[in-house]
Design a protein around this motif. Sequence first.
Motif, mmCIF file in Angstrom:
data_model
loop_
_atom_site.group_PDB
_atom_site.id
_atom_site.type_symbol
_atom_site.label_atom_id
_atom_site.label_comp_id
_atom_site.label_asym_id
_atom_site.label_seq_id
_atom_site.Cartn_x
_atom_site.Cartn_y
_atom_site.Cartn_z
ATOM 1 N N CYS A 56 -0.079 5.393 5.925
ATOM 2 C CA CYS A 56 -1.549 5.519 5.986
ATOM 3 C C CYS A 56 -2.250 4.510 5.094
ATOM 4 N N GLY A 57 -3.512 4.343 5.357
ATOM 5 C CA GLY A 57 -4.357 3.532 4.487
ATOM 6 C C GLY A 57 -4.353 2.067 4.843
ATOM 7 N N HIS A 58 -3.583 1.675 5.860
ATOM 8 C CA HIS A 58 -3.617 0.269 6.283
ATOM 9 C C HIS A 58 -4.984 -0.038 6.880
ATOM 10 N N ARG A 59 -5.300 -1.312 6.917
ATOM 11 C CA ARG A 59 -6.663 -1.699 7.278
ATOM 12 C C ARG A 59 -6.780 -2.183 8.722
ATOM 13 N N SER B 203 -1.640 -4.790 6.461
ATOM 14 C CA SER B 203 -0.716 -3.838 5.834
ATOM 15 C C SER B 203 -0.431 -4.152 4.373
ATOM 16 N N TYR C 246 -2.737 -7.580 -1.360
ATOM 17 C CA TYR C 246 -2.188 -7.516 -2.720
ATOM 18 C C TYR C 246 -3.033 -6.641 -3.620
ATOM 19 N N PRO C 247 -2.509 -5.727 -4.393
ATOM 20 C CA PRO C 247 -1.082 -5.428 -4.555
ATOM 21 C C PRO C 247 -0.604 -4.218 -3.745
ATOM 22 N N GLU C 248 -1.412 -3.817 -2.746
ATOM 23 C CA GLU C 248 -1.017 -2.629 -1.989
ATOM 24 C C GLU C 248 -0.059 -2.994 -0.871
ATOM 25 N N THR C 249 0.737 -2.005 -0.489
ATOM 26 C CA THR C 249 1.514 -2.174 0.736
ATOM 27 C C THR C 249 1.553 -0.858 1.495
ATOM 28 N N SER C 250 1.589 -0.961 2.810
ATOM 29 C CA SER C 250 1.733 0.222 3.647
ATOM 30 C C SER C 250 3.184 0.430 4.047
ATOM 31 N N ALA D 163 5.118 -14.902 -10.665
ATOM 32 C CA ALA D 163 3.759 -14.912 -10.122
ATOM 33 C C ALA D 163 3.241 -13.533 -9.745
ATOM 34 N N ILE D 164 3.921 -12.457 -10.170
ATOM 35 C CA ILE D 164 3.460 -11.098 -9.878
ATOM 36 C C ILE D 164 2.922 -10.494 -11.158
ATOM 37 N N THR D 165 1.666 -10.075 -11.133
ATOM 38 C CA THR D 165 1.085 -9.512 -12.343
ATOM 39 C C THR D 165 0.753 -8.039 -12.205
ATOM 40 N N LEU D 166 0.701 -7.542 -10.974
ATOM 41 C CA LEU D 166 0.349 -6.129 -10.770
ATOM 42 C C LEU D 166 1.547 -5.377 -10.204
ATOM 43 N N ASP D 167 1.618 -4.071 -10.514
ATOM 44 C CA ASP D 167 2.645 -3.240 -9.912
ATOM 45 C C ASP D 167 2.361 -3.071 -8.417
ATOM 46 N N VAL D 168 3.409 -2.737 -7.682
ATOM 47 C CA VAL D 168 3.218 -2.471 -6.260
ATOM 48 C C VAL D 168 2.394 -1.205 -6.102
ATOM 49 N N GLY D 169 1.336 -1.298 -5.319
ATOM 50 C CA GLY D 169 0.525 -0.120 -5.047
ATOM 51 C C GLY D 169 0.711 0.322 -3.613
ATOM 52 N N SER D 170 0.388 1.586 -3.349
ATOM 53 C CA SER D 170 0.486 2.076 -1.974
ATOM 54 C C SER D 170 -0.869 1.978 -1.305
ATOM 55 N N SER D 171 -0.849 1.685 -0.030
ATOM 56 C CA SER D 171 -2.110 1.631 0.711
ATOM 57 C C SER D 171 -2.735 3.019 0.836
ATOM 58 N N ALA E 135 -3.921 4.577 -1.332
ATOM 59 C CA ALA E 135 -5.102 4.588 -2.192
ATOM 60 C C ALA E 135 -6.369 4.250 -1.407
#
Lengths: 333, 540
Positions: A40-43, A82, A85-89, B7-15, B17
């Motif tokens: 969920c939450g993908h754009r 999907s 940065y930094p989110e992923t689905s 080159a990665i400065t942020l933790d992996v976030g979930s969509s 959010a």
Amino acid sequence: MGYTPVKFYQTGTHTIGNRLLPADARTVQSDDDRANALSCGHRACQGCGEALGARYAVDAAMRAVGGDLVAANATGCLEVFSTPYPETSWQIPWIHSLFGNAPAIATGLAAAMKAKGKATRVIAQGGDGGTTDIGFGCLSGMFERNDDVLYICYDNEAYMNTGVQRSSATPPAARTATTPALGAAPGNVFGQGKDVPRIALAHEIPYVATATVANLRDLEAKVTHAMSLHGARYIHVLVPCPLGWGTASHDTIKIARLAVETGLFPVFEGGNGDVTGVLKIRAKRPVEEYLKPQKRFAHLFKDATGAATIARLQAIADRNIARYGLIDPAAEV
Amino acid sequence: MEHKPFAITLDVGSSRANHTGSWRSERPVYADHLPPCNAACPAGEDIQGWLYFAEEGRYREAFDSLTVNNPMPAVMGRVCYHPCETACNRGKLDSAVGINAVERFLGDEAIRQNWRFAKPSTQTGKRVLIVGAGPSGLSAAYHLARRGHAVTIRDAGPMPGGMMRFGIPKYRLPRDVLDAEIARILDLGVTMELNTKVDDIKAAMQGFDAAFLAIGAQLAKRAYVPAGEGARILDAVSVLRSMEGAEAPKLGRRVVVYGGGNTAIDVARTARRLGAEEALIVYRRTRDRMPAHDFEVEEAVDEGVMLKWLSTIKHMEDGKITVERMQLDDKGFPQPTGTLETLEADSLILALGQDVDLGLIKDVPGLVSERGGIDVDPGMMTKLPGLFAGGDAVPAERTVTVAMGHGKKAAANIDAWLRGQIFEQPAKHTEAAFEKLNTWYYTDAPHQVRAKLDAARRVDGFAEVVQGLDADTALFEARRCLSCGNCFECDNCYGVCPDNAIIKLGAGNRYRIDTDFCKGCGLCAAECPCGAIDMVPEQI
């Protein structure tokens, strides 16, 4: 096809699940514990066919290999919506690539897994632009070397992410930003473009199939079968795009279904150069029914001059039906 | 500091959010629309509701669900003219679901397994008198007894059942089936007083808190047929009633029946079974104007019953009947032509409809309807407070199913009245129209035709003509239900959502929309096979 239809009278095997079917006769998608590889939450836009097709395909691949899977992804809508940065689905190990090199990245992943002695399976995925145009050289190379990768192309028939420009998968007469509905022959020209599933077949790779988001069982059976094989495999999934095609967001599956039922999108599978099975048309429809709800074909219905173009599109559909034997004469009762 | 890749400065976030639900302008809502079968059922059955259990093979639950509204499925599964099947949406797809046959299967299964009704946990102490042990009386008794009221039924006849026993021939309704279903109702504690004719309703109501008149329409309508020597003229009600006695009526070798309704068909088929070589129905109009149901006419013709259209009977004498040819005028009314012909007949049976015997209410003014029978308000109550009426005795279509429905409706109103309230009919759900279905998902399936006894054999006796379904075919037939407008948990919505915004709540509990992520695309509603999801505009 590669699965046995269950004779079941209320909804046949057409629905996703159904409480009356034994659990093993239901689809991966009906399972509470499906991988939800694309979460969920993908754009993606409302009613996105590609988001749906990607989850259908990758969830089936995850089930088929017991969850030990890694994906390379070409740039395109699927990647942009999907993974801002930094989110992923993505709920699977997933690697970004350039627009044109997803097949090569996947080749490298497969080689790395082999070198490390791991059984992890590899898929690569991209849209039609990244597959049939920009990444085509890498794709053909991956086929030619028979690398152990399943490549899945989500075909929405144009460059949707950048604003609906024509690709080599755009159908004739369709309006895009680069093939405007202007002049004597509005929309995309006839006689151009590539039929990549047939080109893939010509590489004599072990498995090639087409599918759509309108027939989940067929799609899942094909992905599952593909993951049971090794070597280069290719599945081409038609995924309607409400934005680029100018359709209502709730019509995505209906439009895909009409693409199949008109014969404009033949659903088949094969390998080693031959077509071995086709999904028969259940109830043949005229191409108008498919074209009319789509704004990209609206110019065909503005006045009488569109009729000749519609007839040419109908001829393409009829040729597909004849070429693949999409209508079973015995089933026409 | 945690080591991060280049080159990665942020933790992996979930969509997750990203609450895409905020894009929505419409939301999907699970609805329960009224299926056309339910809407058409005069007995108010929740047909889709009990088929839902039957299609899983959960027959006991199907029976319990069915009998919430109708206590006699084995009878109804035989004698109902099933308007539900006429209304069935599946009829537009291949052919209607055989609802009536599945109902009969459930009824027979209940008798075979001796399923009983749950008794009420408490008694109200209220007493209700029911006059007449026919379908509306029994139905009212059942619904009142289940609500905890003490019910007494009085019937003038020697056996309960009313027209189900004395009007419907055995070959359509075997008596052991009728007896079993009546016994199951009486088992709830209902008192049955037979051979007790009620002559004065006001006197009879002494000691009761309310009463329900379910006296039926027992008086045969007469038409004046000039008759000479040796003319044998009978009425259909008496002939069918005497079939329940020790001695079968003597009708002779050639029988003529006058009338065009279901009773005319019943009596002609009965005559064939009693040995009449010729059974001829004479009717004033044409077949398409006959009130009798088509399938009954067909079964009668199969059995050798003959029909004569556009004819009236002028005279009977000495085994001869004179008939006059008729002609339909512009308005469709039959008009005499003057052409006469003679038929040979040993007896003439009149099947011209029935009237209500209003003797028991003659001392109470204002109870009789202008349309014939007893006048009731929409709550089934007469002008006399506490006195209700239903079934054939009130102006309405006269079928067992309508009578069952009257009994149920009257019971609901009597119950409310006894508690000093007014029964409010719950608002009806919007109807599940065929256009709302996504029929792509349904498979074509042939209708299971109930085996019919060989037509040549069945005229020899009174064996049941239409056979029932077996367990396999009943399940097949139940599973043909499209579940119009009501979720049957096919998982389509759960599967087709591009946003994983549908949450499965487990078997029997359906689904929930996750409004944090639902973008309102409407794919779930469009791809719902049975039209059970509505798209509703969001309040902004």
